[in-house]
Structure formats: structure tokens, C-alpha cells
Design a protein around this motif. Sequence first.
Motif, PDB file in Angstrom:
ATOM      1  N   PRO A 134       0.690  -1.181  -0.749  1.00  0.00           N
ATOM      2  CA  PRO A 134      -0.280   0.098  -0.411  1.00  0.00           C
ATOM      3  C   PRO A 134       1.111   1.554   0.212  1.00  0.00           C
ATOM      4  N   ARG A 135      -0.083   2.420  -0.431  1.00  0.00           N
ATOM      5  CA  ARG A 135       1.211   3.462  -0.807  1.00  0.00           C
ATOM      6  C   ARG A 135       0.939   3.756   0.428  1.00  0.00           C
ATOM      7  N   ILE A 136       1.855   5.025   0.949  1.00  0.00           N
ATOM      8  CA  ILE A 136       1.684   5.834   2.224  1.00  0.00           C
ATOM      9  C   ILE A 136       0.608   6.756   1.756  1.00  0.00           C
ATOM     10  N   ARG A 137       0.248   8.008   3.044  1.00  0.00           N
ATOM     11  CA  ARG A 137      -0.677   8.928   2.321  1.00  0.00           C
ATOM     12  C   ARG A 137       0.453  10.524   3.042  1.00  0.00           C
ATOM     13  N   LYS A 138       0.744  11.324   2.547  1.00  0.00           N
ATOM     14  CA  LYS A 138       1.862  12.526   3.158  1.00  0.00           C
ATOM     15  C   LYS A 138       1.533  14.052   2.643  1.00  0.00           C
ATOM     16  N   PRO A 139       1.281  14.634   3.433  1.00  0.00           N
ATOM     17  CA  PRO A 139       0.117  15.787   3.237  1.00  0.00           C
ATOM     18  C   PRO A 139       1.939  16.528   2.665  1.00  0.00           C
ATOM     19  N   VAL A 140       1.902  17.343   1.442  1.00  0.00           N
ATOM     20  CA  VAL A 140       2.635  17.298   0.683  1.00  0.00           C
ATOM     21  C   VAL A 140       3.801  19.351   1.266  1.00  0.00           C
ATOM     22  N   VAL A 141       2.806  19.593   2.660  1.00  0.00           N
ATOM     23  CA  VAL A 141       3.431  19.867   2.846  1.00  0.00           C
ATOM     24  C   VAL A 141       3.340  19.738   4.412  1.00  0.00           C
ATOM     25  N   VAL A 175     -11.254  21.051   1.539  1.00  0.00           N
ATOM     26  CA  VAL A 175     -11.914  19.460   1.303  1.00  0.00           C
ATOM     27  C   VAL A 175     -10.622  19.058   1.406  1.00  0.00           C
ATOM     28  N   PRO A 176      -9.964  18.107   2.054  1.00  0.00           N
ATOM     29  CA  PRO A 176      -9.420  17.383   1.745  1.00  0.00           C
ATOM     30  C   PRO A 176      -8.777  17.246   0.123  1.00  0.00           C
ATOM     31  N   GLY A 177      -8.050  17.113   0.015  1.00  0.00           N
ATOM     32  CA  GLY A 177      -7.259  16.818  -1.797  1.00  0.00           C
ATOM     33  C   GLY A 177      -6.103  15.664  -2.002  1.00  0.00           C
ATOM     34  N   VAL A 178      -5.943  15.541  -3.515  1.00  0.00           N
ATOM     35  CA  VAL A 178      -4.684  14.659  -3.642  1.00  0.00           C
ATOM     36  C   VAL A 178      -3.177  15.643  -4.394  1.00  0.00           C
ATOM     37  N   LEU A 179      -2.514  15.639  -4.137  1.00  0.00           N
ATOM     38  CA  LEU A 179      -1.982  17.160  -5.241  1.00  0.00           C
ATOM     39  C   LEU A 179      -1.069  15.453  -6.345  1.00  0.00           C
ATOM     40  N   ASP A 180      -0.539  14.997  -6.273  1.00  0.00           N
ATOM     41  CA  ASP A 180       0.075  14.249  -6.735  1.00  0.00           C
ATOM     42  C   ASP A 180       0.303  12.368  -6.232  1.00  0.00           C
ATOM     43  N   GLU A 181       0.219  11.457  -6.594  1.00  0.00           N
ATOM     44  CA  GLU A 181       0.419  10.214  -6.554  1.00  0.00           C
ATOM     45  C   GLU A 181       1.680   9.584  -7.445  1.00  0.00           C
ATOM     46  N   ASP A 182       2.795   8.475  -6.713  1.00  0.00           N
ATOM     47  CA  ASP A 182       4.006   7.884  -7.158  1.00  0.00           C
ATOM     48  C   ASP A 182       3.415   6.774  -6.315  1.00  0.00           C
ATOM     49  N   ALA A 183       4.474   5.259  -6.976  1.00  0.00           N
ATOM     50  CA  ALA A 183       4.546   4.450  -6.714  1.00  0.00           C
ATOM     51  C   ALA A 183       4.722   4.182  -5.172  1.00  0.00           C
ATOM     52  N   GLU A 184       4.979   5.209  -4.315  1.00  0.00           N
ATOM     53  CA  GLU A 184       5.299   4.421  -2.640  1.00  0.00           C
ATOM     54  C   GLU A 184       4.019   5.407  -2.015  1.00  0.00           C
ATOM     55  N   HIS A 185       4.038   6.831  -2.695  1.00  0.00           N
ATOM     56  CA  HIS A 185       2.889   7.821  -2.162  1.00  0.00           C
ATOM     57  C   HIS A 185       1.818   8.463  -2.255  1.00  0.00           C
ATOM     58  N   ILE A 186       0.874   8.770  -1.993  1.00  0.00           N
ATOM     59  CA  ILE A 186      -0.075   9.549  -2.101  1.00  0.00           C
ATOM     60  C   ILE A 186      -0.050  11.555  -1.578  1.00  0.00           C
ATOM     61  N   TRP A 187       0.082  12.036  -2.224  1.00  0.00           N
ATOM     62  CA  TRP A 187       0.630  13.139  -1.889  1.00  0.00           C
ATOM     63  C   TRP A 187      -0.877  14.183  -1.325  1.00  0.00           C
TER      64      TRP A 187
END
Length: 154
Positions: free
Chosen positions: A2-9, A124-136
Motif C-alpha cells: 500500500p502507498r503511504i499518504r503524506k501531506p505535501v507540506v 476539502v481534502p485533496g490529492v496533489l500527486d501520486e507515485d508508486a510509494e506515496h499519495i501526496w
Amino acid sequence: MPRIRKPVVPGWFDQDAADFRLLGTRCRDCGSVFFPREDTFCRNPGCAGGELDEVPLSRRGTVWSYTDGRYRPPAPYVSDPDVEWRPYTLVAVELAAERMVVLGQAAPGVGVADLAVGAEVELVPGVLDEDAEHIWTTWWWRPVAGASGREAAA
């Protein structure tokens, strides 16, 4: 895996809170509220305070200004230079209780035609970007249901 959700900041919002909000800080001496957060000193030039408490900011505000972004912005905005650029909408939102304006992107599908100065919007929460390891993760502003920008301006 599973990918890790991480805040962009980190520290600007709690992505896992049930009541999603931006996080600011308030000076104990003068009551000034700051976003982005400040953790070392009061940015109010008339205050020498240094004790700051984390405070959740208002979830709703009114459109102070807005525009469409027709250029590829710098980091921390993530974009693939090999993919065709798509414009996005920026919204400056006035938070009355905090006496400040916070800038952010409009939620997907919200364009300048959907906004008007003075219209009510919500965070509202959003997703800026996704890669193989993270959901930013990030935040977005969207018009409050039933209060479209053009109706609010009339």
C-alpha cells in the motif's frame, strides 16, 4: 504494497482528522493567528510574544479573489514536464474569524466560471500527486452546495 499518504507540506493540515482543517498557530500574548503556521515567534511586528498554540482554522470562508493558472508553477507543485499542461483555478479565501486570507487550489472541476467574490466556499481534502510509494495530500476549496458563485454575486 500500500502507498503511504503524506501531506505535501507537513504540519499545515491533519489529513486523517474527521473534521479536515488547515492548522495555524495563535500567539498567546496578542491573539494573532498565522497560516502558514509559525512555531518560534509571533510575526505580529507589534508583539514580542513567543508562545504559540496550534489552532484549527475555519472550514468555510468567502471568496476574496480567484484566477486561473495558465502556467506550470514551481515546486512544491508537482507536474510532469512531458505531459500537456492543464490550467487550474486558484482561490484566495477570507476566513472571517481568523481575519486572514488563505490561498489554495479549487477542487477538480471548479473553474473561474463557478466562483464569484463573496461566494461561500469550504475546505476539502485533496490529492496533489501520486507515485508508486506515496499519495501526496493537500487541501482544496470548493463552492458550498446550493450557493454557486454566480448566484451569490447576484
